[in-house]
Scaffold this motif. Structure first.
Motif, PDB file in Angstrom:
ATOM      1  N   ASP A 107       2.878  -6.425 -14.080  1.00  0.00           N
ATOM      2  CA  ASP A 107       1.591  -5.819 -13.734  1.00  0.00           C
ATOM      3  C   ASP A 107       0.738  -5.531 -14.964  1.00  0.00           C
ATOM      4  O   ASP A 107      -0.457  -5.261 -14.842  1.00  0.00           O
ATOM      5  CB  ASP A 107       1.810  -4.513 -12.957  1.00  0.00           C
TER       6      ASP A 107
ATOM      7  N   THR B 185      -3.238  -3.909   2.224  1.00  0.00           N
ATOM      8  CA  THR B 185      -2.265  -4.785   1.579  1.00  0.00           C
ATOM      9  C   THR B 185      -1.083  -5.039   2.518  1.00  0.00           C
ATOM     10  O   THR B 185      -0.369  -4.108   2.896  1.00  0.00           O
ATOM     11  CB  THR B 185      -1.758  -4.161   0.274  1.00  0.00           C
TER      12      THR B 185
ATOM     13  N   ARG C  64      -2.094  -8.952  -2.135  1.00  0.00           N
ATOM     14  CA  ARG C  64      -1.860  -8.099  -3.299  1.00  0.00           C
ATOM     15  C   ARG C  64      -2.918  -6.993  -3.324  1.00  0.00           C
ATOM     16  O   ARG C  64      -4.054  -7.220  -2.901  1.00  0.00           O
ATOM     17  CB  ARG C  64      -1.935  -8.895  -4.607  1.00  0.00           C
TER      18      ARG C  64
END
Length: 508
Positions: free
Chosen positions: A34, A359, A427
């Motif tokens: 990330d 999401t 995502r």
């Protein structure tokens, strides 16, 4: 001007750091993948003052180390933190003797199983640098600065918001208002460090004090009073003889650690003046605690939906604040979708709404398998571990749009039921601009609902009116619902009738 360096030797100053906002109550976890990690020449190319033709480069030897930044999310996985911390520390040791470090932090990083992550990182950085190098930190005002962290720093400053319309937090796009704030703060930290080294001065005094107030950024917007005037004071304090810098932190309300509270640090060579100004700024913050207001009218979800449906303003923008992915929310709560479809006019299609973006990679994949125009039965949201907030919502509807490989959101699907079109992403993705919606034009709907705090300027400009829905979630604006256990009490607003605190600054 005197200099501690032999003729011809330029001070060697490292550049590095680690920044992320972590929502402790989020089921999401931030992994190594990330983070966007910048090293070497790319790190030097980020700012004009570090480039070969920059005005500081003739007098300084910049040493790029590592800077890691991630989109806000849940706490950082321990292995990811150890890996990045280890690389930063190793690069410092391999760089050879450094005279200083321009050090970029946020102040709201949380790591699973670790308390005061920025202090832990900074102590390791300090050990690798040695005691003589000066660390000049650039921080975000929505972070926390504990005594432990402040003690490990030599110079520290925070963004001085310029009153720009708020943008969603996270790795800021080049040229965005938030990115400009961060860049200005980095440059200020760098220039103060260079000036200090050139003058042959050591560590100044740091007058540090925490203020037992913890408010979200949506209630401390520099566009509105009293935050506008409060955030404006550090620049004038800095102009006083004997003062190097002044900074205010609002704290990070979606963590649960003793360090979570507002703070003031005034840095200076005149210790008495630094203490006096820090006390004045902290006292003003405390005295204003009841006056901070939301940046837009706020209410519970049903009240906001009812106001939007009844209003002639179109499109009417509603922020689903409790599950804001740009503040670390999981982005998968279908709560607001359920409240929209519970309204008769929206369920019947007499009023239309576009809701982005929940999401759910499995639901998106199901939509792609079915194709545009297909009827689908989806279990939407609630993709993390079982929790009362993560109950999925059963959505029966028609797939009306599909988009592959969005740069942030991955595959994207839109499903319509009644008058409500739900945008699903594979995502986590904050919706900040018209382009984020793809072929779905938000201007064609009566209501537009986004998972956000204060929406980005482009969406604010698009909206004829707006509300902040105080929805549940990991970044709930109603802090009392989150269940803080480890913050120091009493703390406003959790303890609204608490006695006045001792705001005597400590010299570090």
């Amino acid at each position: 001007m005197s200099t501690p360096f032999p003729a011809g030797r330029r001070p060697r100053i490292g550049i590095g750091g680690m920044s992320v906002r972590s929502a402790a109550f989020s089921p999401h976890r931030t992994t190594y993948d990330d983070f966007r990690v910048t090293r070497g020449a790319e790190l030097l190319a980020r700012d004009a003052w570090t480039r070969p033709d920059g005005d500081l480069s003739g007098s300084v030897k910049w040493v790029p180390l590592l800077h890691a930044v991630a989109v806000p999310g849940g706490p950082v996985e321990p292995e990811a933190y150890r890996r990045l911390k280890g690389e930063l520390v190793d690069r410092i040791r391999q760089a050879g003797p450094l005279d200083g470090l321009v050090y970029e932090l946020h102040g709201a990083m949380g790591v699973v199983g670790l308390e005061d992550a920025e202090a832990d990182l900074t102590e390791a950085v300090r050990e690798a640098l040695g005691p003589r190098a000066l660390i000049s930190a650039a921080m975000d005002p929505h972070g926390n600065i504990s005594r432990r962290l402040a003690t490990a720093l030599d110079l520290v400053t925070a963004h001085r918001p310029t009153g720009h319309r708020p943008t969603a937090p996270g790795p800021a796009a080049h040229g965005s208002a938030a990115g400009q704030d961060a860049a200005r703060t980095r440059e200020r930290a760098a220039r103060k460090l260079v000036e200090r080294l050139a003058a042959g001065k050591g560590r100044p005094h740091l007058a540090w004090v925490q203020v037992p107030v913890l408010l979200p950024g949506e209630r401390t917007s520099p566009r509105l009073e009293p935050a506008r005037s409060l955030y404006g004071r550090p620049a004038s304090i800095e102009e006083l003889d004997g003062i190097v810098d002044a900074a205010v932190w609002a704290g990070w309300p979606w963590a649960d650690e003793p360090r979570c509270k507002a703070a003031v640090v005034v840095t200076g060579d005149d210790p008495a003046l630094a203490v006096e100004q820090a006390r004045s700024l902290a006292t003003e913050y405390w005295d204003l605690r009841h006056n901070f207001v939301f940046a837009a009218p706020a209410g519970d979800a049903d009240a906001c939906v009812e106001a939007a449906v009844a209003s002639p303003a179109r499109p009417f923008l509603i922020s689903d604040t409790g599950d804001n992915p740009a503040a670390g929310g999981a982005g998968d709560l279908p709560y607001m979708l359920g409240r929209l479809l519970a309204h008769g006019d929206l369920a019947a299609g007499r009023v239309t709404a576009l809701h982005a973006g929940i999401t759910d990679p499995a639901a998106v994949a199901q939509c792609f398998a079915a194709g545009v125009g297909a009827a689908v039965r989806l279990s939407v949201g609630g993709t993390h571990e079982p929790h009362e907030l993560h109950e999925p919502y059963e959505l029966l509807g028609e797939v009306v749009a599909l988009r592959e490989a969005d740069e942030v959101g991955g595959d994207v699907a839109a499903v319509r039921r009644g008058g409500v079109t739900a945008v699903l992403v594979s995502r986590r993705k904050p919706f900040r601009s018209r382009a984020d919606f793809g072929e779905l034009d938000p201007r064609g709907y009566d209501l537009v609902v986004v998972k956000a705090g204060c929406p980005a300027p482009e969406l604010s400009d698009l909206a004829a009116d707006r509300r902040l829905a105080l929805t549940p979630g990991a970044v709930d604006q109603n802090l009392a619902r989150l269940g803080h256990r480890r913050v120091e009490r009493p703390l406003f607003p959790l303890d609204p009738h608490m006695p006045a605190p001792d705001l005597t600054p400590e010299l570090l």
